[in-house]
Design an enzyme around this catalytic site. Structure first.
Site, PDB file in Angstrom:
ATOM      1  N   LYS A  50      42.017  26.682  34.033  1.00 26.39           N
ATOM      2  CA  LYS A  50      41.941  26.372  35.460  1.00 26.39           C
ATOM      3  C   LYS A  50      40.815  25.371  35.736  1.00 26.39           C
ATOM      4  O   LYS A  50      39.737  25.473  35.165  1.00 26.39           O
ATOM      5  CB  LYS A  50      41.728  27.661  36.256  1.00 26.39           C
ATOM      6  CG  LYS A  50      42.907  28.620  36.156  1.00 26.39           C
ATOM      7  CD  LYS A  50      42.658  29.917  36.882  1.00 26.39           C
ATOM      8  CE  LYS A  50      41.593  30.748  36.217  1.00 26.39           C
ATOM      9  NZ  LYS A  50      41.551  32.137  36.741  1.00 26.39           N
ATOM     10  N   THR A  75      37.998  30.426  49.141  1.00 22.87           N
ATOM     11  CA  THR A  75      38.615  30.430  47.814  1.00 22.87           C
ATOM     12  C   THR A  75      38.425  31.755  47.077  1.00 22.87           C
ATOM     13  O   THR A  75      38.606  31.827  45.867  1.00 22.87           O
ATOM     14  CB  THR A  75      38.036  29.295  46.949  1.00 22.87           C
ATOM     15  OG1 THR A  75      36.602  29.439  46.886  1.00 22.87           O
ATOM     16  CG2 THR A  75      38.384  27.929  47.521  1.00 22.87           C
ATOM     17  N   GLY A 122      39.206  34.980  45.365  1.00 26.69           N
ATOM     18  CA  GLY A 122      40.406  35.566  44.779  1.00 26.69           C
ATOM     19  C   GLY A 122      41.412  34.565  44.256  1.00 26.69           C
ATOM     20  O   GLY A 122      42.541  34.942  43.905  1.00 26.69           O
ATOM     21  N   THR A 123      41.036  33.285  44.172  1.00 26.23           N
ATOM     22  CA  THR A 123      42.001  32.283  43.696  1.00 26.23           C
ATOM     23  C   THR A 123      42.458  32.563  42.263  1.00 26.23           C
ATOM     24  O   THR A 123      43.639  32.437  41.949  1.00 26.23           O
ATOM     25  CB  THR A 123      41.404  30.863  43.772  1.00 26.23           C
ATOM     26  OG1 THR A 123      40.127  30.862  43.135  1.00 26.23           O
ATOM     27  CG2 THR A 123      41.253  30.403  45.197  1.00 26.23           C
ATOM     28  N   GLY A 124      41.521  32.942  41.394  1.00 27.63           N
ATOM     29  CA  GLY A 124      41.879  33.205  40.002  1.00 27.63           C
ATOM     30  C   GLY A 124      42.817  34.386  39.871  1.00 27.63           C
ATOM     31  O   GLY A 124      43.823  34.332  39.148  1.00 27.63           O
ATOM     32  N   CYS A 125      42.513  35.473  40.588  1.00 24.34           N
ATOM     33  CA  CYS A 125      43.376  36.661  40.572  1.00 24.34           C
ATOM     34  C   CYS A 125      44.773  36.322  41.072  1.00 24.34           C
ATOM     35  O   CYS A 125      45.787  36.727  40.492  1.00 24.34           O
ATOM     36  CB  CYS A 125      42.781  37.759  41.452  1.00 24.34           C
ATOM     37  SG  CYS A 125      41.133  38.305  40.995  1.00 24.34           S
TER      38      CYS A 125
END
Length: 270
Positions: free
Chosen positions: A175, A207, A209-212
């Site tokens: 990412k 942003t 929680g974007t990875g989750c």
């Protein structure tokens, strides 16, 4: 009716923007029945993490057993696995129940800077969990911690992705959100070819929680039988819509909008 199922093994975010809550919202929006096994409860909001309270290891094991013995699942997504004992237990259960389509989001540090993975757990992640992964979705700092290499350029990202494949992952999504560039480049590598998913950077503080959310969208698409490439592309579209149409709540890093993607597809507003 075909029911697609996804299990998330992760921590709870009381603010609802990341962790189990983000995963279940994403599964629901993408038409997948979501199940969960909590690894920890956090006291958390857009300003940061105020407390982390691990679930007893036996309690975590029994949650996964409950799914494995009865409901089963088409995909598993892991998030916050804070200790080596938790990683080893989760890895053992995945093998025991022959769970397929494992998406590993190696959550290490919260958006506000709180450490969510103990230092000694990194080796367990490398030796126990990554070799089971269908896809691993690290951001740049996480990839640097796992590979022990600095990542500054696209070539650095490619070399790190190759190293993660060598560790045992079937594929990698590197990412690009942490890079200071005008465009975000999420790099997908399936062990054979690289695919650069490029989009203009959206300037926003919302942003959390974007990875989750990105990794759980990939997991949902895999549960529905999509190819790895399709799942990653659709996951990218899902998280981009979620960032592009923020909810604007909280005084810090606000959550993304989990229903934005489906609103776009349907052409309706809630």
């Amino acid at each position: 009716m075909t029911v697609y199922k996804a299990l998330t093994i992760a921590g709870s975010d009381s603010g609802g923007g990341a962790g189990i809550q983000a995963d279940l919202k994403t599964f629901q929006e993408l038409g997948v029945y979501g199940m969960s096994a909590l690894t920890a409860v956090t006291a958390q909001n857009t300003l940061g993490v105020q407390g982390v309270y691990p679930i007893p290891l036996q309690g975590l094991k029994e949650q996964i057993d409950a799914i494995g013995h009865d409901l089963g699942t088409d995909t598993v997504k892991t998030g916050m696995l804070h200790s080596s004992e938790v990683i080893e237990a989760v890895s053992d259960k995945i093998r025991t129940y022959h769970f397929q389509n494992l998406v590993v989001d190696p959550v290490m540090v919260a958006k506000g800077g709180a450490k969510l993975l103990q230092d000694e757990a990194v080796e367990a992640l490398i030796s126990k969990l990554i070799p089971l992964a269908t896809v691993i979705t690290p951001n740049i700092p996480e990839a640097e911690m796992i590979t022990q290499r600095k990542i500054n350029t696209l070539e650095d990202k490619k070399e790190a992705a190759k190293q993660l494949i060598d560790i045992g992952a079937q594929s990698v999504v590197m990412k690009g959100g942490h890079e200071e560039t005008n465009d975000v480049v999420d790099l997908f590598f399936d062990g054979y070819a690289f695919l650069e998913l490029t989009s203009p950077r959206i300037q926003t503080r919302h942003t959390h929680g974007t990875g989750c959310t990105f990794s759980s969208a990939i997991a949902a698409e895999l549960a529905k039988g999509k190819s790895l490439t399709e799942a990653v592309k659709n996951g990218k579209a899902f998280i981009r819509a979620a960032i592009e149409h923020p909810l604007g709540i909280g005084a810090g890093h606000g959550p993304t909008n989990h229903w934005a993607y489906m609103e776009q597809l349907r052409g309706v507003k809630r």
